[in-house]
Enzyme design. Structure first.
Site, PDB file in Angstrom:
ATOM      1  N   TYR A 145     -90.356 -25.569  26.943  1.00  0.00           N
ATOM      2  CA  TYR A 145     -89.156 -25.602  27.780  1.00  0.00           C
ATOM      3  C   TYR A 145     -88.268 -24.415  27.427  1.00  0.00           C
ATOM      4  O   TYR A 145     -88.068 -24.088  26.259  1.00  0.00           O
ATOM      5  CB  TYR A 145     -88.365 -26.896  27.545  1.00  0.00           C
ATOM      6  CG  TYR A 145     -86.963 -26.867  28.133  1.00  0.00           C
ATOM      7  CD1 TYR A 145     -86.733 -27.241  29.447  1.00  0.00           C
ATOM      8  CD2 TYR A 145     -85.880 -26.434  27.363  1.00  0.00           C
ATOM      9  CE1 TYR A 145     -85.451 -27.193  29.993  1.00  0.00           C
ATOM     10  CE2 TYR A 145     -84.594 -26.382  27.902  1.00  0.00           C
ATOM     11  CZ  TYR A 145     -84.387 -26.757  29.215  1.00  0.00           C
ATOM     12  OH  TYR A 145     -83.133 -26.704  29.754  1.00  0.00           O
ATOM     13  N   GLU A 154     -83.554 -22.917  34.352  1.00  0.00           N
ATOM     14  CA  GLU A 154     -84.483 -23.703  33.547  1.00  0.00           C
ATOM     15  C   GLU A 154     -85.916 -23.380  33.929  1.00  0.00           C
ATOM     16  O   GLU A 154     -86.242 -23.291  35.121  1.00  0.00           O
ATOM     17  CB  GLU A 154     -84.245 -25.207  33.753  1.00  0.00           C
ATOM     18  CG  GLU A 154     -83.049 -25.757  33.033  1.00  0.00           C
ATOM     19  CD  GLU A 154     -82.964 -27.272  33.145  1.00  0.00           C
ATOM     20  OE1 GLU A 154     -82.553 -27.909  32.155  1.00  0.00           O
ATOM     21  OE2 GLU A 154     -83.333 -27.821  34.198  1.00  0.00           O
TER      22      GLU A 154
END
Length: 436
Positions: A159, A247
């Site tokens: 991530y 993101e």
């Protein structure tokens, strides 16, 4: 200080004292937990006021800044999905629903297809479906667009995220080896798994910071240089696009040693869109609440909620406090609405129209502090707007500040279904009773 001002200041202190005591008293009853849940929802929805775009649009923009993304094509029909799969020419393609919400995979919005015919069939099933995820609510969102992407040999998922830390006033670059899942859940249960690097805007995201994150993720040493290049390109895109959130989840390491943004979420700062006129064309109005779209045309800060007491307030802080005290009085706010410091008749009229378009609304609370604008001017605007629109639901008005007595007189003598309240506590109790 005049007597009127001293009285007004004393009244505010008394209100504050009572409100503090009410909050303290409700701690043991569990009501405070409900209030915090409401504020959390407001915070999340406020965050969503930043302009969002679809995954495929975000990837197209990131590609311009040198961020590696999979090959993909947009499809708006089963036939387009078929031709996209054929053109990509990989053994497996991924059919991905494009909506403004996370959790699409768990909701059935991401499927693998091993042939163009299968991609066509999946597209037929997905287009027009109501996709329900933890971020859409039970009503879900209709799928109108698909992204057909090449399948990739996945080795590991990470991530990456960049967001503004409002406490420090600086961007923070986050990374976690727990990619491909809800990062909120990771932050809540295992926060130690999230690595962070605070960025000084004067010097930018430095290579040593990127290397620190890459090693922390456990990326193989031969690929550290590639990871640094990827992360720095991502931050450059964040900075140049005036993004409020970026993101990559998952950030993918493939079996053939490539680092790729398998998914991308990009939100823009509304306040900077004047510098990016071309981004306005990326806005998908079908993904937004119609009432919130209408409110944005009048520069009204409106967020629809699930209650039956509509709120019209000037100032975001006062609006939050108004919803707070409605909850404390046993009611449920139907919205967050900040009409701003001006609260002109035109804006009040637009606000009334938006509030009353919600079929759940059974009463309205108007809470205005006359600092920049006089209370009598606001009162006349409220009365004229209500007459023009033919407001039928009961309205409670609480005014405080400059010319408050004259404003209250205008409301009382209007002949409309208005109730004048003395203070926030009185206003909340009256509007909750009227909405019952």
């Amino acid at each position: 200080m005049s007597r009127g001002r001293r009285t007004s200041a004393r009244a505010k202190r008394v209100e504050s004292f009572h409100l503090t005591n009410r909050v303290a008293a409700c701690r043991s009853s569990g009501l405070l937990a409900k209030l915090l849940a409401l504020f959390s929802k407001i915070k999340d929805r406020n965050r969503s006021q930043a302009m969002k775009i679809h995954e495929y649009q975000g990837k197209e923009l990131l590609k311009r800044f040198g961020v590696a993304v999979p090959r993909g094509l947009v499809a708006r029909s089963p036939e387009e999905a078929y031709h996209a799969a054929k053109e990509l020419g990989t053994e497996v393609v991924v059919v991905k629903a494009q909506i403004h919400a996370g959790g699409r995979g768990k909701g059935g919005g991401v499927k693998l297809a091993k042939s163009a015919d299968e991609a066509k069939e999946l597209a037929r099933q997905m287009l027009g479906m109501k996709l329900v995820t933890h971020q859409t609510g039970p009503e879900g969102k209709e799928v109108r667009v698909l992204l057909i992407e090449e399948g990739l040999p996945i080795l590991r998922e990470f991530y990456l995220g960049i967001v503004l830390d409002r406490a420090s006033g600086r961007p923070v670059f986050m990374a976690s080896a727990a990619g491909g899942m809800d990062i909120e859940e990771v932050a809540a249960k295992t926060p130690e798994q999230i690595l962070k690097e605070t960025i000084d805007p004067a010097v930018g995201f430095r290579a040593f910071q990127a290397r620190k994150l890459a090693f922390g993720l456990g990326i193989p040493a031969p690929l550290i240089g590639q990871a640094v290049k990827f992360m720095q390109a991502l931050y450059y895109a964040y900075e140049q696009m005036d993004a409020s959130l970026m993101e990559i989840n998952p950030f993918l390491l493939t079996k053939d040693d490539r680092l790729i943004a398998l998914d991308a979420k990009v939100n823009f700062d509304d306040n900077a869109l004047f510098r990016h006129k071309d981004f306005l064309d990326l806005r998908d109005l079908s993904e937004e609440d119609p009432l919130e779209i209408e409110a944005s045309k009048f520069d009204l800060n409106y967020i629809k909620l699930d209650g039956n007491i509509a709120c019209m307030v000037n100032g975001a802080g006062l609006a939050m406090a108004t919803m707070d005290i409605i909850k404390l009085a046993g009611g449920e706010p139907a919205n967050f609405l900040d009409v701003g410091g001006g609260a002109s008749q035109e804006r009040v009229e637009a606000a009334f129209r938006i509030l009353l378009a919600d079929p759940n609304v059974r009463a309205v609370l108007i809470n205005i502090f006359g600092g920049i604008v006089r209370c009598d001017m606001v009162a006349r605007g409220v009365v004229e707007a209500a007459r023009k629109l033919g407001v039928k639901v009961p309205v409670v008005v609480r005014l405080e500040g400059t010319n408050v007595e004259e404003g209250q007189r205008v409301i009382r003598e209007s002949g409309l279904n208005f109730t004048v309240a003395q203070g926030m506590k009185d206003a909340a109790e009256k509007v909750v009773a009227l909405a019952a």
